[in-house]
Design an enzyme around this catalytic site. Structure first.
Site, PDB file in Angstrom:
ATOM      1  N   GLU A 138      -6.612   6.573  -1.400  1.00 46.55           N
ATOM      2  CA  GLU A 138      -6.429   5.485  -0.450  1.00 46.55           C
ATOM      3  C   GLU A 138      -6.964   4.181  -1.028  1.00 46.55           C
ATOM      4  O   GLU A 138      -6.313   3.138  -0.948  1.00 46.55           O
ATOM      5  CB  GLU A 138      -7.155   5.784   0.879  1.00 46.55           C
ATOM      6  N   HIS A 194       0.836  -1.202   0.000  1.00 40.46           N
ATOM      7  CA  HIS A 194       0.000   0.000   0.000  1.00 40.46           C
ATOM      8  C   HIS A 194       0.871   1.253   0.000  1.00 40.46           C
ATOM      9  O   HIS A 194       0.655   2.181  -0.788  1.00 40.46           O
ATOM     10  CB  HIS A 194      -0.912  -0.042   1.232  1.00 40.46           C
ATOM     11  N   GLU A 195       1.872   1.272   0.862  1.00 41.99           N
ATOM     12  CA  GLU A 195       2.715   2.470   0.963  1.00 41.99           C
ATOM     13  C   GLU A 195       3.544   2.678  -0.293  1.00 41.99           C
ATOM     14  O   GLU A 195       3.677   3.789  -0.801  1.00 41.99           O
ATOM     15  CB  GLU A 195       3.634   2.357   2.191  1.00 41.99           C
TER      16      GLU A 195
END
Lengths: 187, 326
Positions: B234, B150-151
């Site tokens: 996100e 995700h990051e």
């Protein structure tokens, strides 16, 4: 009359620019595929280098499982030598090495003292990450191959591809019989 | 939310965030034009006003573009960590960097038992990832891979740069509105043209009123759109993480664990909350169903991941439990 000439010239120049753009994109995508393929090789060599350490670390603890260790050592030697014999032979040898390592992992699970040993755990992490890296490198190769193949097949870049001999590349398939190998969670 | 492949989800998220960013740009243009025209009835100066506000906004954000990383890492008390100290963390990051074909980012550790992580960096060549010691302790390898994916995806999707861009627009709107409102407050009636701009009177006054209205509302609207963009990115980072790991379960379990953890991240504050994978300010998370949140609700994120697996969304009981834990 002059206006017509200028307009036609402009259209021709635009067309040439578009064609150049399509050609360059195909080149870029194909180079990415080549780079991704080399990446797989880098990770496979990394694995070759790590295995002797692992085998030595566990050899002392696993008195009854020498044949598993021997199988791993032999498979590694086979993979190194098969590297020179072309991609098909190399792939088969690497798959054999993966299978032998999985057997080793499965066996280590049966030795609680071995599992608890710090050095063995560190090396197990090393092998886990090596298998993952190879797997991700192959995944990335497939991604770049997909993008490149899409470009060679789609209109209008397909016309350029055919003209300049940009041919589709093969995907990297999972090793045959991978489903039959014992379930060991490497991640 | 019925998309079932990460390609589809990614395309949707990108489309929505681009549309939202475009609408903020449009809002800035509308505000600038209304103010410029309302003040002087001259379209050229209207354009000049808009460009001026934009230029100021860019100037103010330039510092953040180049040095923002350092500020954010220092504010979060993140310290650089070596490969020897955290071999498994580095291995997971290396693996996903191979999958994403990006350079390995700088790695930082935050000494806090609350599990969380963030990424910063204007492009993959200048990126940093920070994780808390709590995250390393509480998540297994697969879950950690989901979070790192995700990051890393925030970095490779240029989310930080995108957010900065939107931030410039929002900041310019706030600046412009503020200056205009001060002007009309202190110099009131400046809208009544002192020189006769020949026939501009009626339309100009109308636009002047519009300018006033926009000056009051635009900053709020822009902020709401900015938050909506943050939520879309996100979702995009979640879907991109699955594209890398090809395993939605890891991220799913990680999100549930992080959201369910009772510990509070001590270094978190309003300025940095939007950077973390799960909003670290617990009371903000509770209002996550609103428009004022930087992150989508955990339940929605988990359900989108479940749809990628081809599994039905959380049953109501589990949904309650997860939402209640926030």
């Amino acid at each position: 009359m002059l206006i017509v000439v200028i307009v036609v010239l402009a259209i021709v120049l635009l067309l040439i620019a578009v064609l150049i753009g399509l050609y360059n994109r195909l080149v870029k995508l194909r180079l990415r595929v080549d780079e991704a393929w080399s990446q797989i090789d880098v990770q496979l060599k990394r694995r070759h280098d790590l295995i002797p350490n692992l085998v030595n670390a566990v050899r002392g603890y696993m008195d009854f499982e020498q044949q598993v260790l021997t199988a791993v050592t032999n498979a590694r030697a086979g993979a190194i030598s098969a590297g020179a014999q072309g991609p098909a032979a190399a792939a088969a040898a690497e798959n054999a090495l993966t299978a032998s390592l999985r057997s080793l992992f499965a066996v280590v699970e049966n030795y609680p003292q071995l599992k608890a040993n710090e050095n063995v755990r560190a090396l197990q992490e090393e092998l886990t990450t090596t298998e993952n890296r190879i797997s991700f490198a192959r995944q990335h190769y497939n991604v770049t191959t997909r993008d490149y193949n899409t470009a060679t097949a789609s209109f209008p870049s397909a016309l350029i591809a055919r003209q300049f001999a940009f041919s589709a590349r093969e995907f990297f398939d999972a090793e045959p019989g991978a489903e039959a190998v014992p379930e060991v969670r490497l991640r | 939310m019925a998309a079932s492949t990460f390609f589809q989800q990614q395309a949707q998220n990108r489309r929505k965030s681009l549309l939202l960013a475009a609408s903020v740009a449009l809002l800035l243009a509308a505000l600038g034009f209304a103010i410029g025209f309302g003040l002087t009835a001259d379209p050229a100066s209207a354009v000049a006003v808009t460009l001026g506000a934009l230029a100021l906004g860019v100037l103010l954000t330039l510092g953040s573009y180049y040095q923002g990383d350092r500020l954010v890492l220092a504010a979060s008390r993140a310290r650089p960590v070596t490969r020897d100290e955290q071999p498994q963390l580095y291995n997971v990051i290396d693996e996903l960097a191979i999958a994403a074909s990006v350079p390995v980012p700088a790695v930082y550790l935050i000494d806090d038992s609350a599990p969380n992580a963030f990424a910063t960096g204007r492009d993959p060549q200048h990126a940093s990832i920070a994780v808390t010691s709590g995250l390393l302790a509480k998540l297994d390898r697969e879950e950690l891979a989901g979070v790192i994916g995700h990051e890393l995806s925030h970095v490779r999707n240029y989310d930080i740069r995108f957010a900065l861009l939107v931030g410039v627009l929002v900041g310019s709107i706030a600046l412009l509105a503020d200056m205009f409102l001060r002007y009309t407050f202190w110099f009131g009636g400046g809208r009544r043209s002192r020189r006769d701009e020949g026939g501009g009177g009626g339309a100009q006054a109308l636009i002047g009123v519009l300018a006033l209205l926009l000056a009051i509302l635009a900053p709020l609207i822009a902020r709401l759109v900015q938050l909506s963009v943050s939520r879309q990115r996100e979702y995009l980072a979640d879907a991109s993480s699955v594209e890398l790991t090809r395993s939605p379960e890891g991220l799913e379990r990680a999100l549930a664990k992080i959201a369910g953890d009772p510990e509070v991240l001590e270094v978190a504050n309003r300025a940095t909350q939007h950077l973390y994978i799960v909003n670290p300010i617990k009371k903000f998370e509770a209002r996550a169903h609103g428009l004022f949140s930087t992150h989508p609700p955990i339940v929605d994120r988990v359900n989108r991941l479940r749809s990628l697996r081809g599994v039905p969304p959380l049953p109501p009981a589990a949904e309650q439990a997860m939402a209640g834990e926030d």
